[in-house]
Design a protein around this motif. Structure first.
Motif, PDB file in Angstrom:
ATOM      1  N   GLU A  22       1.074  -1.196  -0.064  1.00 18.92           N
ATOM      2  CA  GLU A  22       0.010   0.005   0.000  1.00 18.92           C
ATOM      3  C   GLU A  22       0.970   1.248   0.023  1.00 18.92           C
ATOM      4  O   GLU A  22       1.807   1.587   0.794  1.00 18.92           O
ATOM      5  N   GLY A  23       0.621   1.926  -1.008  1.00 19.09           N
ATOM      6  CA  GLY A  23       1.559   3.212  -1.051  1.00 19.09           C
ATOM      7  C   GLY A  23       2.777   2.916  -1.239  1.00 19.09           C
ATOM      8  O   GLY A  23       3.182   2.314  -2.042  1.00 19.09           O
ATOM      9  N   ASN A  30       6.046   1.152 -10.106  1.00 17.54           N
ATOM     10  CA  ASN A  30       4.894   1.649  -9.200  1.00 17.54           C
ATOM     11  C   ASN A  30       4.901   3.191  -9.209  1.00 17.54           C
ATOM     12  O   ASN A  30       5.194   3.652  -7.943  1.00 17.54           O
ATOM     13  N   LEU A  71       2.716   5.228  -8.844  1.00 17.43           N
ATOM     14  CA  LEU A  71       1.642   5.820  -7.993  1.00 17.43           C
ATOM     15  C   LEU A  71       1.635   4.723  -6.600  1.00 17.43           C
ATOM     16  O   LEU A  71       0.800   5.012  -5.724  1.00 17.43           O
ATOM     17  N   SER A 113      -2.370   1.094  -5.800  1.00 18.49           N
ATOM     18  CA  SER A 113      -3.224   2.529  -5.966  1.00 18.49           C
ATOM     19  C   SER A 113      -4.585   2.519  -6.197  1.00 18.49           C
ATOM     20  O   SER A 113      -5.021   1.287  -6.894  1.00 18.49           O
ATOM     21  N   GLY A 131       1.445   2.017 -13.882  1.00 22.03           N
ATOM     22  CA  GLY A 131       1.430   2.044 -12.334  1.00 22.03           C
ATOM     23  C   GLY A 131       1.500   0.604 -11.887  1.00 22.03           C
ATOM     24  O   GLY A 131       0.991   0.379 -10.577  1.00 22.03           O
ATOM     25  N   VAL A 188      -3.554   6.057 -14.893  1.00 21.21           N
ATOM     26  CA  VAL A 188      -2.492   6.385 -14.243  1.00 21.21           C
ATOM     27  C   VAL A 188      -1.758   7.806 -15.060  1.00 21.21           C
ATOM     28  O   VAL A 188      -1.248   8.469 -14.167  1.00 21.21           O
ATOM     29  N   GLU A 197      -3.669  10.698 -13.287  1.00 24.01           N
ATOM     30  CA  GLU A 197      -3.180  11.077 -12.112  1.00 24.01           C
ATOM     31  C   GLU A 197      -1.817  11.646 -11.913  1.00 24.01           C
ATOM     32  O   GLU A 197      -1.553  12.704 -11.204  1.00 24.01           O
ATOM     33  N   ILE A 219       5.102   9.155  -5.635  1.00 24.48           N
ATOM     34  CA  ILE A 219       4.205   9.640  -4.482  1.00 24.48           C
ATOM     35  C   ILE A 219       5.127  10.020  -3.087  1.00 24.48           C
ATOM     36  O   ILE A 219       4.778  10.247  -2.208  1.00 24.48           O
TER      37      ILE A 219
END
Length: 430
Positions: free
Chosen positions: A60-61, A82, A84, A88, A286, A324, A327, A405
């Motif tokens: 996650e993240g 990855n 994002l 994501s 992503g 993606v 974003e 991110i």
């Protein structure tokens, strides 16, 4: 193999018994902390890489967790894939919505997500045409084929492509031949002909290599796998001039550098020079398998059957890619990568004397540095033991390529772990 399977459960293990004419094979599956079944035997995986024994479970993240519940701060990002972060919400939503509509229409038809994503990418990149694939190697194969088609049509059958030493373009037979790794030159012989390798950032060597057989020059604007080496602006400008003089194509492999990674949406924007063909992969999906080759209208040369693929323009991939890229653009993650990359580079520069770090380099969130000794493997393993994932593409180089991110707090945590490891390995300079 003909046979039948039966299952029985005992506590935290599920036993799968495969009955065959000649033997019975029992496979033990561990039930992990999230209630999922995990095949504990790794013997079924064909060996292609040295992997740690750790088995990743979920992410996650900026973080991943293994099947034992250990947490890892990820500064590899699936090898810059990855963009994002892990799992994501943008990717999840795109997959859910599109899978309820149309997963695969066959490459013999247009589909709505394909047309929408093609329009988006061409508008953002300034190119006119796009071919979609699933992997970076597939996109680069497409570029190689298009360059040779150009040579056949416009250069009297010219087929050679000049690439650079230290470059990396994939693991198919053609892209391995294009890749400038000396120890690959005899692997899987006979090697595919038609590639000439010259030193990176050496315009004189490039000029000397061009001949009547040349149809294109192909390179990464930042060599990723080769150790994060950045092309000089004067070199790129001279390459564009050389290609224009000789009537040959300039191809940028932006599989790793594209879509915000370097602080610009595309790395070519740093140079004010536009290639004739550009390839994209990794961060474009992503984490979902997706790649693209873009070119100008005058190089739309393929005839029916020259190029294709089962998953070309597959609706699921197209929907994910569009989401993606939306974003990345809407959140201006290119500028974020520039700012956070500069922050990280400044922090590393402060360690130059203390830890003997040399040649701290890169663009945006694709950074690398040289170690005072070939201890990359040991550093990577020690960092992983403390919950940090980084990469060493060669024994004396560390490469850092986190999701776009990443925050300053993530960077500070990464640096604290790396500092501890460098101290523990006695790399502080006297």
């Amino acid at each position: 193999m003909n046979g039948r399977s039966s299952f029985f459960e005992d506590g935290q293990f599920l036993y799968s018994v495969l009955h065959d004419y000649s033997y019975i094979r029992i496979i033990i599956h561990h039930i992990d902390a999230r209630g999922g079944l995990l095949h504990m035997s790794k013997e079924a995986i064909l060996f292609t890489a040295n992997r740690p024994e750790t088995i990743m479970s979920h992410g996650e993240g900026m973080r991943m967790w293994d099947t034992e519940g250990r947490e890892y701060l990820d500064f590899i990002g699936g090898w810059a894939v990855n963009s994002l972060g892990h799992s994501s919400a943008v990717v999840q939503q795109a997959l859910a919505e599109q899978s309820a509509r149309l997963v695969c229409a066959s490459p013999g038809f247009y589909n709505k997500p394909m047309l929408a994503f093609a329009e988006q990418l061409t508008a953002l990149s300034g190119f006119d045409r796009v071919f979609f694939g699933s992997t970076g190697a597939e996109a680069n194969e497409s570029a190689i084929k298009l360059a040779r088609k150009f040579g056949s049509v416009h250069r009297n059958g010219a087929f050679e492509i000049i690439t650079t030493l230290g470059g990396f373009h994939g693991r198919t037979l053609a892209t391995m031949a294009a890749t400038g790794k000396p120890h690959w030159q005899t692997l899987f012989a006979p090697k595919m002909p038609g590639f000439v390798h010259v030193p990176f950032n050496d315009i004189d060597a490039m000029r000397q290599a061009v001949s009547e057989r040349t149809c294109a020059i192909m390179l990464e604007p930042v060599q990723g796998e080769g150790g994060v080496h950045v092309a000089d602006p004067a070199y790129i400008a001279a390459l564009r001039e050389l290609c224009d003089e000789q009537g040959i194509l300039l191809i940028f492999d932006e599989i790793q550098t594209g879509l915000g990674r370097t602080g610009k949406l595309f790395a070519y924007e740093h140079y004010g020079v536009k290639p004739d063909i550009m390839t994209l992969g990794k961060g474009i999906g992503g984490g979902f398998p997706l790649s693209a080759m873009l070119t100008k209208a005058q190089y739309d040369l393929f005839e029916a059957g020259d190029q294709g693929g089962t998953y070309t323009g597959q609706p699921l991939a197209m929907a994910v890619g569009r989401a993606v890229v939306d974003e990345i653009v809407s959140r201006d993650l290119s500028s974020h990568a520039y700012e956070l990359g500069a922050y990280l580079k400044d922090k590393l520069q402060a360690w130059r004397v203390r830890f003997g770090l040399r040649n701290i380099r890169g663009l945006g969130l694709l950074l690398g540095f040289d170690l005072p000794e070939p201890s990359g493997k040991e550093i990577v393993a020690a960092c992983m033991a403390r919950g940090l994932l980084i990469n060493s593409p060669s024994p004396s180089v560390i490469r850092i390529m986190p999701p776009l991110i990443v925050t300053r707090e993530d960077i500070d945590q990464m640096l604290a772990t790396l500092e501890h490891v460098l101290q523990r390995l006695n790399l502080e300079q006297a």
